[in-house]
Scaffold this motif. Structure first.
Motif, short mmCIF file in Angstrom:
data_model
loop_
_atom_site.label_atom_id
_atom_site.label_comp_id
_atom_site.label_asym_id
_atom_site.label_seq_id
_atom_site.Cartn_x
_atom_site.Cartn_y
_atom_site.Cartn_z
N ALA A 152 -109.51 31.83 -73.68
CA ALA A 152 -110.87 32.18 -73.24
C ALA A 152 -111.85 31.08 -73.64
N LEU A 153 -111.73 30.61 -74.88
CA LEU A 153 -112.61 29.52 -75.35
C LEU A 153 -112.35 28.24 -74.56
N GLN A 154 -111.07 27.92 -74.36
CA GLN A 154 -110.74 26.68 -73.67
C GLN A 154 -111.26 26.69 -72.23
N ASN A 193 -105.34 36.02 -71.26
CA ASN A 193 -104.20 36.36 -72.12
C ASN A 193 -104.41 36.17 -73.62
N ASN A 194 -105.46 35.49 -74.03
CA ASN A 194 -105.85 35.50 -75.45
C ASN A 194 -107.25 34.93 -75.62
N GLY A 195 -107.77 35.05 -76.84
CA GLY A 195 -109.14 34.61 -77.12
C GLY A 195 -109.27 33.10 -77.20
N GLU A 211 -102.00 41.20 -77.19
CA GLU A 211 -102.59 39.87 -77.10
C GLU A 211 -103.56 39.97 -75.93
N GLY A 212 -104.66 39.25 -76.01
CA GLY A 212 -105.59 39.29 -74.88
C GLY A 212 -106.93 38.72 -75.26
N GLY A 213 -107.77 38.56 -74.26
CA GLY A 213 -109.11 38.05 -74.50
C GLY A 213 -109.96 38.28 -73.28
N TYR A 232 -120.88 31.32 -76.75
CA TYR A 232 -120.69 32.11 -77.96
C TYR A 232 -119.23 32.53 -78.08
N ASP A 233 -118.64 32.22 -79.23
CA ASP A 233 -117.35 32.80 -79.59
C ASP A 233 -117.67 34.19 -80.11
N ALA A 234 -117.46 35.18 -79.24
CA ALA A 234 -117.82 36.56 -79.56
C ALA A 234 -116.56 37.37 -79.86
N ALA A 235 -115.53 36.67 -80.40
CA ALA A 235 -114.24 37.33 -80.70
C ALA A 235 -114.42 38.59 -81.54
N HIS A 236 -115.50 38.62 -82.37
CA HIS A 236 -115.70 39.77 -83.26
C HIS A 236 -116.76 40.73 -82.74
N ALA A 237 -117.36 40.44 -81.59
CA ALA A 237 -118.62 41.10 -81.23
C ALA A 237 -118.48 42.15 -80.13
N ALA A 245 -121.30 28.61 -80.87
CA ALA A 245 -121.58 29.35 -82.10
C ALA A 245 -120.78 30.64 -82.10
N THR A 246 -120.54 31.17 -83.30
CA THR A 246 -119.74 32.40 -83.44
C THR A 246 -120.62 33.54 -83.96
N HIS A 247 -120.54 34.70 -83.31
CA HIS A 247 -121.16 35.92 -83.86
C HIS A 247 -120.19 36.43 -84.93
N LEU A 303 -114.22 36.61 -75.84
CA LEU A 303 -113.75 37.70 -76.70
C LEU A 303 -112.27 37.52 -77.01
N SER A 304 -111.83 38.06 -78.14
CA SER A 304 -110.40 38.13 -78.43
C SER A 304 -110.00 39.60 -78.51
N PHE A 305 -108.90 39.93 -77.85
CA PHE A 305 -108.34 41.28 -77.92
C PHE A 305 -106.98 41.23 -78.61
N HIS A 306 -106.84 40.32 -79.57
CA HIS A 306 -105.61 40.25 -80.36
C HIS A 306 -105.41 41.55 -81.13
N ALA A 307 -104.16 41.86 -81.44
CA ALA A 307 -103.82 43.13 -82.10
C ALA A 307 -104.61 43.39 -83.38
N THR A 308 -105.09 42.35 -84.04
CA THR A 308 -105.84 42.55 -85.29
C THR A 308 -107.32 42.79 -85.05
N LYS A 309 -107.77 42.72 -83.81
CA LYS A 309 -109.21 42.82 -83.55
C LYS A 309 -109.63 44.28 -83.31
N LEU A 310 -110.94 44.48 -83.37
CA LEU A 310 -111.52 45.82 -83.21
C LEU A 310 -111.00 46.53 -81.96
N PHE A 330 -118.22 27.99 -90.01
CA PHE A 330 -117.78 29.24 -90.62
C PHE A 330 -117.31 30.19 -89.53
N SER A 331 -116.01 30.09 -89.22
CA SER A 331 -115.42 30.87 -88.14
C SER A 331 -113.91 30.77 -88.30
N TYR A 332 -113.19 31.42 -87.40
CA TYR A 332 -111.74 31.22 -87.37
C TYR A 332 -111.46 29.83 -86.79
N VAL A 333 -110.34 29.24 -87.16
CA VAL A 333 -110.02 27.86 -86.80
C VAL A 333 -110.05 27.62 -85.29
C1 LIG Z 1 -109.23 35.82 -83.30
C2 LIG Z 1 -110.23 34.76 -83.05
C3 LIG Z 1 -110.06 33.80 -82.04
C4 LIG Z 1 -108.78 33.63 -81.30
O1 LIG Z 1 -108.39 34.70 -80.56
P1 LIG Z 1 -106.83 34.90 -80.14
O2 LIG Z 1 -106.90 36.07 -79.22
O3 LIG Z 1 -106.09 35.19 -81.39
O4 LIG Z 1 -106.39 33.65 -79.47
C5 LIG Z 1 -111.10 32.91 -81.78
N1 LIG Z 1 -112.23 32.94 -82.51
C6 LIG Z 1 -112.42 33.83 -83.49
C7 LIG Z 1 -113.71 33.80 -84.24
C8 LIG Z 1 -111.42 34.75 -83.83
O5 LIG Z 1 -111.59 35.59 -84.85
#
Ligand SMILES: *Cc1c(COP(=O)(O)O)cnc(C)c1O
Length: 363
Positions: A60-62, A55-57, A187-189, A151-156, A125-127, A175-182, A79-82
């Protein structure tokens, strides 16, 4: 107003067609047919062995951290999202920060080696911006030191390294499939792994630990997504190649328009065979210039974002083991410019000429 990003939407009638199917079946969630279809199609599109839609990125990490059984010190990027750091803390791990490679913005393997101790359990690590980490070197470090790699591949999404999805590297990728992502599902991941045992843990952990209706494999959480979110993904997935091409041409136009300015751009990792143009970061010589550009754009209703600021080693709930880092230096000077598939050519040119004017006034 032009924002840093704008969610890509399919035609309403296409989405409604999926909604009609949901109404006919009456199944809204719990691994319904649209969720299963999306999982299958994403697996094919990306070329990965196991893929779980969640249901979100952040969840997915947790789940990845829990499935990999990380509980202690984890070396990670500042150097990544919080969410990269906060998920570790939320799961009871202690983030140990390694510095980044300036220019590439990804974690520096040399710095990982410096931070390794016999307490280290894993590497997260984050891509970042979709730029692959030094995945081969990190794999070697992990093997030699018997630690797990996430790997936090939210952007990859869609990124390929040496001819295959970068998500195939490491023990688990998220992965993150949040509305702001590619690629988004509102909401999703997603969680990717090639390891069958990890896949089993991930699959029950995202569904309360269930093994059938009355038995449990172990502790779990609710990581499920719904048919409504899967429907959005099914509408967008067939467009992804076209979306990535459009983004590429926008980035090229910015680069051409800004060519005379003292700006630096992301260096793409050697060995990357497909990049996804998920962000357009611009690196200024000074923070002062960045702020001037950011404010001037804002006065013209154009919203850039300081992705990623502040450097995560400076958060007040972590131990800051890095000082005067490349990450702090970079994060004070990097700005992401608006980038989305239907950003108009004249808007790119307007944004570029505003930036040009700020530099001219500074002379
Ligand atoms: C967006 C993002 C997340 C979180 O994803 P959500 O789907 O918003 O919970 C995690 N890591 C990085 C690097 C992101 O950009």
């Amino acid at each position: 107003m032009i924002n840093v990003t704008k969610s890509y939407l399919p035609s309403l009638s296409e989405y409604v067609t999926y909604l009609e199917g949901i109404w006919e079946r009456g199944q809204l969630t719990n691994h319904g047919p649209l969720v299963l279809e999306l999982e299958e199609r994403i697996k094919q599109y990306l070329g990965v062995r196991h893929f779980f839609f969640v249901n979100n990125g952040t969840i997915a990490l947790q789940i990845a951290i829990k499935a990999a059984n990380l509980k202690g010190e984890v070396i990670t990027t500042p150097f990544s999202y919080v969410a990269t750091t906060s998920s570790l803390v939320w799961e009871g791990c202690k983030p140990i920060f390694a510095d980044i490679k300036t220019g590439y913005c990804t974690i520096d393997p040399k710095s990982i080696e410096k931070e390794l101790t016999n307490q280290t359990e894993g590497i997260l690590a984050t891509h970042v911006y979709g730029n692959p980490c030094d995945v081969d070197v990190i794999a070697e470090i992990a093997r030699n030191n018997n630690v797990k790699v996430i790997y936090d591949a939210a952007h990859a999404f869609g990124v390929e390294y040496k001819g295959q999805s970068v998500l195939n590297y490491g023990d688990i990728s998220t992965l993150s499939f949040h509305a702001t992502k590619l690629f988004h599902t509102i909401e999703g991941g997603g969680i990717v792994t090639s390891d069958d045992e990890l896949a089993h843990r991930i699959s029950y952990m995202r569904n309360f630990g269930h093994n059938g209706p009355e038995e449990f494999f172990g502790v779990g959480v609710n990581g499920k997504s719904s048919e409504f979110q899967a429907a959005m993904g099914l509408c967008l997935l067939p467009r992804m190649n076209e979306i990535i091409d459009l983004r590429k041409s926008i980035c090229e136009r910015y680069r051409k328009n800004l060519i005379n300015l003292p700006l630096e751009y992301l260096k793409i990792q050697e060995g990357t065979t497909r990049y996804n143009f998920s962000y357009f970061p611009v690196i200024f010589e000074t923070e002062e210039m960045l702020i001037r550009v950011l404010n001037t754009l804002k006065n013209n209703n154009i919203i850039g974002r300081r992705y990623f600021y502040p450097s995560l080693n400076t958060l007040d709930y972590v131990t800051n083991n890095l000082h005067n880092s490349n990450s702090e230096n970079l994060s004070s000077r990097v700005l992401c410019l608006p980038l989305y598939p239907d950003l108009k050519l004249e808007d790119i040119d307007t944004i570029s000429s505003i930036i040009q004017s700020v530099f001219r006034h500074n002379e």
